[in-house]
Design a protein around this motif. Structure first.
Motif, PDB file in Angstrom:
ATOM      1  N   GLY A 281      97.056  47.023  29.204  1.00  9.49           N
ATOM      2  CA  GLY A 281      97.778  47.742  29.883  1.00  9.49           C
ATOM      3  C   GLY A 281      99.179  48.137  29.032  1.00  9.49           C
ATOM      4  N   ARG A 282     100.310  48.334  29.778  1.00  6.15           N
ATOM      5  CA  ARG A 282     101.553  48.307  29.362  1.00  6.15           C
ATOM      6  C   ARG A 282     102.379  46.923  29.320  1.00  6.15           C
TER       7      ARG A 282
ATOM      8  N   HIS B 169     105.297  44.691  28.898  1.00  4.13           N
ATOM      9  CA  HIS B 169     106.804  44.754  29.072  1.00  4.13           C
ATOM     10  C   HIS B 169     107.602  43.938  28.168  1.00  4.13           C
TER      11      HIS B 169
ATOM     12  N   SER C 208     103.015  42.352  32.206  1.00  3.30           N
ATOM     13  CA  SER C 208     102.304  43.520  31.771  1.00  3.30           C
ATOM     14  C   SER C 208     101.926  44.286  32.920  1.00  3.30           C
ATOM     15  N   THR C 209     101.700  45.641  32.972  1.00  3.73           N
ATOM     16  CA  THR C 209     101.230  46.660  33.862  1.00  3.73           C
ATOM     17  C   THR C 209      99.673  47.064  33.408  1.00  3.73           C
TER      18      THR C 209
ATOM     19  N   GLY D 138      96.901  49.095  37.680  1.00 10.26           N
ATOM     20  CA  GLY D 138      98.074  49.198  38.384  1.00 10.26           C
ATOM     21  C   GLY D 138      98.793  47.709  38.773  1.00 10.26           C
ATOM     22  N   GLU D 139      97.720  47.075  38.623  1.00  9.08           N
ATOM     23  CA  GLU D 139      98.254  45.570  38.873  1.00  9.08           C
ATOM     24  C   GLU D 139      99.067  44.813  37.792  1.00  9.08           C
ATOM     25  N   VAL D 140      99.953  44.012  38.068  1.00  4.10           N
ATOM     26  CA  VAL D 140     100.684  43.361  37.169  1.00  4.10           C
ATOM     27  C   VAL D 140     100.609  41.999  36.802  1.00  4.10           C
ATOM     28  N   THR D 141     100.844  41.747  35.697  1.00  2.00           N
ATOM     29  CA  THR D 141     100.704  40.144  35.262  1.00  2.00           C
ATOM     30  C   THR D 141     102.124  39.730  35.158  1.00  2.00           C
TER      31      THR D 141
ATOM     32  N   PRO E  66     101.469  46.058  43.117  1.00  2.00           N
ATOM     33  CA  PRO E  66     102.663  46.295  43.474  1.00  2.00           C
ATOM     34  C   PRO E  66     102.792  46.835  44.767  1.00  2.00           C
TER      35      PRO E  66
END
Length: 117
Positions: free
Chosen positions: A70-71, A73, A86-87, A91-94, A117
């Motif tokens: 994903g993206r 950060h 990370s996104t 759409g979930e975030v780690t 989110p």
């Protein structure tokens, strides 16, 4: 990539996770964590220490997931601690906390891989 490759930057851990997970490398996944680390996965469960984390990842890789990066950060670093996140493409975030090891490498201490989110 081998499970012995160490993270020289906190965000290396996320990259290694994708590579090792896609390779089905349970030992390599476990090697990303300190021996007494805590993993909150699957959602609602806690795995503490390498033995419990290994069991989680044995089941995880048995399902043969295809992991996509994903993206990631930028890591927020304070001394020997780092917050990584990370996104995911879902759409979930780690969110993870990593600690610098005596040899300068990084390992996760706390891992919350699924935040919606």
């Amino acid at each position: 990539m081998t499970s012995r490759t160490v993270a020289t930057e906190p965000n290396d851990l996320g990259k290694f996770f994708i590579e090792r997970g896609n390779a089905g490398d349970v030992d390599g996944l476990v090697a990303l964590y300190e021996p007494d680390a805590v993993l909150a996965f699957p959602p609602g469960n806690l795995a503490t220490g390498h033995a419990e984390i290994r069991k989680v990842y044995q089941q995880f890789v048995a399902a043969a997931p295809v992991l996509e990066p994903g993206r990631q950060h930028p890591a927020l670093v304070s001394g020997d601690l780092a917050l990584t996140a990370s996104t995911l493409t879902t759409g979930e975030v780690t969110v993870e906390i990593a600690r610098r090891q005596p040899d300068g490498s990084w390992l996760w201490v706390v891992d919350q891989p699924v935040l919606v989110p």
